[in-house]
Design an enzyme around this catalytic site. Structure first.
Site, PDB file in Angstrom:
ATOM      1  N   GLY A  40       0.838  -1.187   0.000  1.00 52.80           N
ATOM      2  CA  GLY A  40       0.000   0.000   0.000  1.00 52.80           C
ATOM      3  C   GLY A  40       0.872   1.234   0.000  1.00 52.80           C
ATOM      4  O   GLY A  40       1.943   1.261  -0.608  1.00 52.80           O
ATOM      5  N   CYS A  41       0.432   2.283   0.688  1.00 55.19           N
ATOM      6  CA  CYS A  41       1.209   3.523   0.784  1.00 55.19           C
ATOM      7  C   CYS A  41       2.600   3.229   1.330  1.00 55.19           C
ATOM      8  O   CYS A  41       2.757   2.598   2.376  1.00 55.19           O
ATOM      9  CB  CYS A  41       0.483   4.513   1.691  1.00 55.19           C
ATOM     10  SG  CYS A  41       1.422   6.015   2.026  1.00 55.19           S
TER      11      CYS A  41
END
Length: 442
Positions: A40-41
């Site tokens: 993800g991020c």
């Protein structure tokens, strides 16, 4: 249930500072290894992975996509893809995790990866939605790829036991990587209250044995056996499969690949840890099975580990056997120009076979003159091919692949002669012709 657990863990990145965060490149030992992970991020991923002892640096970046790799370009490409105005694959936000093999190993790194995000969410992670936020493991060699798949399967069993969903993690060789902009590096160290957005499932990874790796080490399980006699082998080109007495992956490789071996490359198995006498290994063995290709008595390539992915093995071998033109067809779905390929005018009784695996594909008696400029057949041999939908180049077609190796062969159309009325339009350069016994080869 997954969303509920993720919501509890969302933003839970206020861990203590790690010595790995922001470690200067000069601090890396000479034997540093790395793997590229998407969770993800990358802000939260960087902080989480830095917390593992033995990790000496973590760098945010972009990997395994098409086009430009910058923060603005990735966001713009994702917007275009989601609106149906783009094509190809976007880059994933990833972290390049550098670790010291003397202090930790890849399995521990991957356990940290599996436990610290939700790998079942597809193209999203928490509130971050898009293919650039996909869960991913991008590997730098066959051993990493094998271990990534093994740990995925083990973690899947743990998730399934808790009623959670299927892992969607993209596991593939690393084909490109670009470091992210400076302001993304060590972001949460510089902005302690910044958004993290990283949450796990709450399910622990279950190791086979405490502290043991999922991959069998050659030093501990290979039997004490004498080396093969190099004089009895094919000096020009020979495959040697280094195995162990009690090796489940070796048995799996034998059942899936060796028991059906028809490839033109000679292959032999051994329990020795040494190269055949008079021959040279580039480096020592560390896992079984290890399949080594020797040419002129020297190692030129190796494939380590096996977890049932036969197509990956054949692709590895194919890149050594095929010409660049053949590779483009076989592994990049390329097409030779009409009337330029091999076997177009071949009419002798015989069999057209896969050039990598040697498996039979078509017989001459099913070949016909289509006038298209490519060898055409109205019927494949039973079980020889697989069919796949192909929507590339703005068309909807049916792709033909070899069932044994997975290489691209061509396409099939519904304008062939009786009795099937099919036209298997095949690239001649990825066919090898074997004449029937008593018929001269040319």
């Amino acid at each position: 249930m997954i969303a509920f657990i993720s919501s509890l863990l969302l933003g839970a990145c206020n861990d203590g500072e790690s010595a790995a965060a922001g470690a200067p490149a000069s601090a890396k030992p000479a034997n540093t290894d790395f793997v590229v992970l998407g969770m993800g991020c990358f802000w939260g991923a960087e902080k989480r992975m830095s917390a593992l002892p033995g990790v000496i640096d973590v760098e945010s970046g972009y990997a395994n996509g098409d086009g430009d790799a910058s923060y603005e370009a990735v966001l713009a490409r994702e917007k275009a893809l989601r609106s149906g105005k783009g094509a190809g694959r976007n880059h994933a936000e990833v972290v390049k995790v550098f670790f010291d093999p003397a202090r930790t190993d890849l399995e521990k790194v991957l356990i940290q990866f599996w436990e610290n995000h939700d790998p079942t969410q597809g193209d999203r992670q928490g509130n971050d939605i898009g293919s650039n936020y996909r869960s991913a493991i991008y590997t730098r060699n066959d051993a990493q790829q094998t271990l990534a798949v093994q740990t995925r399967d083990r973690y899947q069993r743990a998730l399934s036991a808790k009623g959670l969903g299927k892992i969607t993690t993209d596991i593939a060789p690393l084909r490109n990587y670009t470091a992210a902009e400076d302001y993304h590096q060590d972001y949460l160290r510089k902005n302690p209250n910044g958004y993290c957005g990283l949450g796990g499932t709450g399910v622990k990874y279950q190791q086979a044995q405490a502290g043991a790796s999922s991959i069998q080490t050659a030093q501990t399980v290979l039997a004490k056996a004498p080396p093969l006699d190099g004089k009895t082998l094919n000096f020009a080109r020979q495959l040697v499969v280094f195995e162990a007495d009690d090796c489940a992956y070796c048995r799996q490789f034998k059942a899936a690949v060796l028991d059906h071996w028809q490839s033109p490359v000679a292959v032999v198995r051994t329990l020795s840890t040494s190269a055949p006498t008079g021959w040279t290994l580039e480096k020592s063995l560390f896992a079984t099975p290890t399949i080594v290709l020797f040419e002129q008595g020297r190692e030129v390539s190796r494939y380590t580990g096996f977890n049932g992915e036969s197509a990956r093995f054949w692709q590895w071998l194919g890149y050594r056997l095929l010409t660049p033109e053949q590779q483009k067809i076989a592994f990049e779905q390329g097409t030779e120009r009409p009337f330029t390929g091999s076997n177009l005018d071949e009419k002798r009784p015989g069999t057209f076979v896969d050039p990598v695996s040697g498996a039979a594909l078509f017989r001459t008696d099913s070949k016909f003159e289509s006038g298209t400029g490519w060898p055409s057949f109205f019927n494949p041999l039973p079980g020889a091919i697989t069919l796949h939908e192909d929507v590339s180049m703005g068309m909807r077609r049916v792709e033909v692949r070899s069932a044994s190796s997975g290489i691209h062969l061509g396409h099939v159309f519904d304008d062939g002669p009786p009795p099937t009325h099919k036209r298997y339009c095949i690239n001649g350069n990825v066919l090898r012709f074997v004449p029937d016994a008593g018929k001269p080869a040319r």
